[in-house]
Design a protein around this motif. Structure first.
Motif, short mmCIF file in Angstrom:
data_model
loop_
_atom_site.label_atom_id
_atom_site.label_comp_id
_atom_site.label_asym_id
_atom_site.label_seq_id
_atom_site.Cartn_x
_atom_site.Cartn_y
_atom_site.Cartn_z
N PHE A 48 1.28 44.38 -16.21
CA PHE A 48 2.32 44.17 -15.21
C PHE A 48 2.84 42.74 -15.26
CE2 PHE A 48 4.32 43.37 -11.19
CZ PHE A 48 4.95 44.57 -10.92
N PHE A 49 4.15 42.62 -15.26
CA PHE A 49 4.75 41.31 -15.01
C PHE A 49 6.02 41.55 -14.23
CE2 PHE A 49 5.93 42.65 -19.26
CZ PHE A 49 7.30 42.43 -19.33
N GLU A 50 6.36 40.58 -13.38
CA GLU A 50 7.46 40.75 -12.44
C GLU A 50 8.76 41.12 -13.14
OE1 GLU A 50 8.77 38.84 -8.25
OE2 GLU A 50 7.74 37.55 -9.67
N GLY A 51 9.43 42.12 -12.59
CA GLY A 51 10.72 42.55 -13.12
C GLY A 51 10.63 43.60 -14.20
N ALA A 52 9.42 43.88 -14.71
CA ALA A 52 9.28 44.84 -15.81
C ALA A 52 9.35 46.28 -15.32
CB ALA A 52 7.97 44.61 -16.54
N PHE A 53 8.95 46.53 -14.06
CA PHE A 53 8.88 47.90 -13.54
C PHE A 53 9.59 48.00 -12.19
CE2 PHE A 53 5.15 47.26 -16.23
CZ PHE A 53 5.31 48.31 -17.12
N ASP A 54 10.23 49.13 -11.98
CA ASP A 54 10.90 49.40 -10.70
C ASP A 54 9.94 50.00 -9.69
OD1 ASP A 54 13.54 48.69 -11.65
OD2 ASP A 54 13.45 50.54 -12.82
N VAL A 55 8.92 50.69 -10.18
CA VAL A 55 7.95 51.36 -9.31
C VAL A 55 6.64 51.54 -10.06
CG1 VAL A 55 8.72 53.69 -9.97
CG2 VAL A 55 7.63 53.36 -7.76
N VAL A 56 5.54 51.51 -9.31
CA VAL A 56 4.21 51.76 -9.88
C VAL A 56 3.66 53.02 -9.22
CG1 VAL A 56 1.86 50.89 -10.15
CG2 VAL A 56 3.81 49.31 -10.31
N MET A 57 3.25 53.98 -10.03
CA MET A 57 2.58 55.19 -9.55
C MET A 57 1.10 55.01 -9.85
SD MET A 57 5.14 58.22 -10.87
CE MET A 57 4.07 59.50 -10.24
N VAL A 58 0.26 55.14 -8.82
CA VAL A 58 -1.15 54.85 -9.02
C VAL A 58 -2.05 55.89 -8.34
CG1 VAL A 58 -1.21 53.23 -7.07
CG2 VAL A 58 -2.91 53.04 -8.86
N ASP A 59 -3.05 56.33 -9.08
CA ASP A 59 -4.09 57.18 -8.52
C ASP A 59 -5.02 56.29 -7.71
OD1 ASP A 59 -5.88 59.25 -8.04
OD2 ASP A 59 -6.76 59.20 -10.03
N ILE A 60 -5.47 56.75 -6.56
CA ILE A 60 -6.35 55.93 -5.73
C ILE A 60 -7.75 55.86 -6.31
CG2 ILE A 60 -7.50 55.79 -3.49
CD1 ILE A 60 -4.92 56.60 -2.21
N GLY A 61 -8.27 57.01 -6.80
CA GLY A 61 -9.65 57.08 -7.26
C GLY A 61 -9.85 56.61 -8.68
N LEU A 62 -9.60 55.34 -8.93
CA LEU A 62 -9.80 54.76 -10.25
C LEU A 62 -11.19 54.15 -10.35
CD1 LEU A 62 -6.36 52.94 -10.60
CD2 LEU A 62 -7.04 55.05 -11.74
N PRO A 63 -11.76 54.08 -11.56
CA PRO A 63 -13.05 53.40 -11.71
C PRO A 63 -12.86 51.89 -11.50
CG PRO A 63 -12.17 54.04 -13.85
CD PRO A 63 -11.24 54.61 -12.81
N ALA A 64 -13.92 51.22 -11.10
CA ALA A 64 -13.90 49.76 -10.85
C ALA A 64 -12.90 49.44 -9.74
CB ALA A 64 -13.65 48.99 -12.13
N LEU A 65 -11.84 48.72 -10.05
CA LEU A 65 -10.83 48.36 -9.05
C LEU A 65 -10.05 49.61 -8.65
CD1 LEU A 65 -9.50 45.89 -7.59
CD2 LEU A 65 -7.87 45.83 -9.48
N SER A 66 -10.01 49.91 -7.36
CA SER A 66 -9.34 51.14 -6.91
C SER A 66 -7.82 51.00 -6.94
CB SER A 66 -9.78 51.49 -5.47
OG SER A 66 -9.11 50.67 -4.53
N GLY A 67 -7.15 52.14 -6.94
CA GLY A 67 -5.70 52.15 -6.86
C GLY A 67 -5.18 51.50 -5.59
N TYR A 68 -5.92 51.66 -4.51
CA TYR A 68 -5.53 51.05 -3.23
C TYR A 68 -5.58 49.53 -3.34
CZ TYR A 68 -4.99 50.62 1.82
OH TYR A 68 -4.52 50.32 3.06
N ASP A 69 -6.65 49.00 -3.95
CA ASP A 69 -6.76 47.55 -4.14
C ASP A 69 -5.66 47.03 -5.06
OD1 ASP A 69 -9.02 47.43 -2.50
OD2 ASP A 69 -10.40 47.65 -4.18
N LEU A 70 -5.35 47.78 -6.12
CA LEU A 70 -4.27 47.41 -7.01
C LEU A 70 -2.94 47.37 -6.25
CD1 LEU A 70 -2.97 46.87 -9.81
CD2 LEU A 70 -2.86 49.37 -10.09
N ALA A 71 -2.69 48.39 -5.45
CA ALA A 71 -1.43 48.45 -4.68
C ALA A 71 -1.31 47.26 -3.74
CB ALA A 71 -1.37 49.76 -3.90
#
Length: 118
Positions: A48-71
């Motif tokens: 991820f870098f600023e301006g590269a994506f308009d939206v991020v789709m993320v699963d919450i139940g990810l291993p290690a760092l969760s999707g919620y924490d990423l969001a």
């Protein structure tokens, strides 16, 4: 009433299930969007870098760092819209700047979530 065509989005998909990742990427591309996918929140952060994506789709139940924490991190640092794609029910209180898309979902529900995100 005629619906205006949906703008084409640049989507970062974060999904740890390989089959779901591949299928969702194909679906996003079939809808006319540009999409790339990664299997972990850590990989998403490195891609991820600023301006590269308009939206991020993320699963919450990810291993290690969760999707919620990423969001939380992406919303705080970049203010990019986030769509949670999960089998979990939507909580009563959600993060500002997020949309909830519950698995399994239809193509119409995906399109609607993408339209609400930007």
């Amino acid at each position: 009433m005629i619906n205006a065509p949906q703008p084409k989005l640049r989507v970062l998909l974060v999904e740890d299930d390989a089959d779901t990742l591949a299928t969702t990427l194909k679906l996003l591309e079939a809808l006319g969007h540009w999409a790339t996918g990664v299997k972990s929140a850590e990989a998403a952060i490195s891609r991820f870098f600023e301006g590269a994506f308009d939206v991020v789709m993320v699963d919450i139940g990810l291993p290690a760092l969760s999707g919620y924490d990423l969001a939380e991190r992406l919303l705080r640092d970049y203010r990019v819209p986030v769509i949670f794609v999960t089998g979990q029910a939507q909580p009563a209180k959600t993060l500002a700047g997020t949309t909830w898309l519950r698995k399994p979902y239809t193509v119409e529900q995906l399109s609607e979530a993408l339209a609400l995100a930007p």
